[in-house]
Design a protein around this motif. Structure first.
Motif, PDB file in Angstrom:
ATOM      1  N   TRP A 146       0.814  -1.220   0.000  1.00  0.00           N
ATOM      2  CA  TRP A 146       0.000   0.000   0.000  1.00  0.00           C
ATOM      3  C   TRP A 146       0.849   1.274   0.000  1.00  0.00           C
ATOM      4  O   TRP A 146       0.340   2.371   0.033  1.00  0.00           O
ATOM      5  CB  TRP A 146      -0.971   0.017   1.173  1.00  0.00           C
ATOM      6  CG  TRP A 146      -0.324  -0.177   2.509  1.00  0.00           C
ATOM      7  CD1 TRP A 146       0.202   0.794   3.313  1.00  0.00           C
ATOM      8  CD2 TRP A 146      -0.107  -1.404   3.179  1.00  0.00           C
ATOM      9  NE1 TRP A 146       0.736   0.237   4.440  1.00  0.00           N
ATOM     10  CE2 TRP A 146       0.562  -1.127   4.395  1.00  0.00           C
ATOM     11  CE3 TRP A 146      -0.389  -2.736   2.884  1.00  0.00           C
ATOM     12  CZ2 TRP A 146       0.932  -2.106   5.297  1.00  0.00           C
ATOM     13  CZ3 TRP A 146      -0.036  -3.711   3.789  1.00  0.00           C
ATOM     14  CH2 TRP A 146       0.619  -3.385   4.975  1.00  0.00           C
ATOM     15  N   GLY A 147       2.199   1.124  -0.041  1.00  0.00           N
ATOM     16  CA  GLY A 147       3.077   2.266  -0.217  1.00  0.00           C
ATOM     17  C   GLY A 147       3.872   2.705   1.001  1.00  0.00           C
ATOM     18  O   GLY A 147       4.875   3.389   0.863  1.00  0.00           O
ATOM     19  N   ASP A 148       3.430   2.371   2.207  1.00  0.00           N
ATOM     20  CA  ASP A 148       4.183   2.738   3.407  1.00  0.00           C
ATOM     21  C   ASP A 148       5.453   1.900   3.507  1.00  0.00           C
ATOM     22  O   ASP A 148       5.540   0.802   2.936  1.00  0.00           O
ATOM     23  CB  ASP A 148       3.351   2.489   4.673  1.00  0.00           C
ATOM     24  CG  ASP A 148       2.195   3.464   4.826  1.00  0.00           C
ATOM     25  OD1 ASP A 148       2.197   4.498   4.131  1.00  0.00           O
ATOM     26  OD2 ASP A 148       1.294   3.180   5.637  1.00  0.00           O
ATOM     27  N   LEU A 149       6.413   2.422   4.249  1.00  0.00           N
ATOM     28  CA  LEU A 149       7.614   1.637   4.523  1.00  0.00           C
ATOM     29  C   LEU A 149       7.297   0.592   5.575  1.00  0.00           C
ATOM     30  O   LEU A 149       6.519   0.846   6.495  1.00  0.00           O
ATOM     31  CB  LEU A 149       8.744   2.537   5.029  1.00  0.00           C
ATOM     32  CG  LEU A 149       9.268   3.580   4.052  1.00  0.00           C
ATOM     33  CD1 LEU A 149      10.383   4.381   4.710  1.00  0.00           C
ATOM     34  CD2 LEU A 149       9.756   2.942   2.772  1.00  0.00           C
ATOM     35  N   ARG A 150       7.910  -0.564   5.427  1.00  0.00           N
ATOM     36  CA  ARG A 150       7.760  -1.597   6.451  1.00  0.00           C
ATOM     37  C   ARG A 150       8.260  -1.046   7.779  1.00  0.00           C
ATOM     38  O   ARG A 150       9.218  -0.282   7.830  1.00  0.00           O
ATOM     39  CB  ARG A 150       8.533  -2.847   6.042  1.00  0.00           C
ATOM     40  CG  ARG A 150       8.109  -4.060   6.839  1.00  0.00           C
ATOM     41  CD  ARG A 150       8.458  -5.357   6.196  1.00  0.00           C
ATOM     42  NE  ARG A 150       7.597  -5.618   5.041  1.00  0.00           N
ATOM     43  CZ  ARG A 150       7.922  -6.449   4.074  1.00  0.00           C
ATOM     44  NH1 ARG A 150       9.061  -7.090   4.095  1.00  0.00           N
ATOM     45  NH2 ARG A 150       7.108  -6.647   3.072  1.00  0.00           N
TER      46      ARG A 150
END
Length: 187
Positions: A146-150
């Motif tokens: 979804w685009g966020d960083l892990r």
């Protein structure tokens, strides 16, 4: 002494130095007790609440060390805003600092001159900077669908961000302290 022993000695020293910043003996004791009982996350909460409540000035290096400690204990995202909100010690000569959020934009490793296959598909997030030699310690994260960083970094890298084709060194996720030591090695 191996790197594990060096880290243990460093962390004991760091918790002692941070405890000395706290405004009361009771706060210092509670903070140290958190480390002794394996409740480092609670200790970081106590530390930051007291530093903020009492407007205790801290150096840029101390701010970077607290941020590194929070990263080590999985609390960096929860504590980052508090860490940057701490009062800055205006008498301190800067050697290392936490990069401002506007300079911590994730970049593709290839754009930063890092062509290591281990970094393929990951993003490099500049994080801490040595003001003497311009080296940067960065977190390396995978990106969620979804685009966020892990949440947790998969690696750490130290490099000269002003000369991207310069050599860099990659550290595994469990070796944050060695990466931090390398960043400090020009001192």
């Amino acid at each position: 002494m191996g790197s594990g022993g060096r880290y243990e000695a460093y962390e004991v020293d760091l918790w002692g130095r941070l405890a000395a910043l706290l405004p009361s003996a009771e706060d210092s004791e509670n903070f140290r007790d958190c480390r002794e009982t394996g409740q480092q996350e609670a200790g970081l909460w106590i530390l930051l609440q007291r530093l903020l409540e009492h407007r205790v000035p801290i150096s840029d290096r101390t701010r970077a060390e607290i941020e590194m400690l929070a990263e080590q204990w999985g609390e960096r995202l929860a504590r980052h805003d508090e860490i940057i909100a701490c009062v800055r010690d205006s008498d301190e000569e800067g050697s290392i600092r936490l990069l401002p959020d506007d300079r911590s934009t994730p970049v593709d490793p290839a754009q930063a001159g890092m062509r290591d296959s281990i970094l393929t598909g990951l993003l490099v997030v500049p994080w801490l900077e040595c003001l003497r030699c311009a080296r940067v310690l960065a977190r390396v994260h995978a990106q969620e669908p979804w685009g966020d960083l892990r949440y947790l970094a998969s690696h750490y890298v130290v490099w000269h961000h002003t000369a991207p084709d310069d050599e860099h060194e990659i550290f595994d996720d469990h070796d944050l302290h060695s990466a931090f030591e390398l960043l400090l090695s020009c001192e």
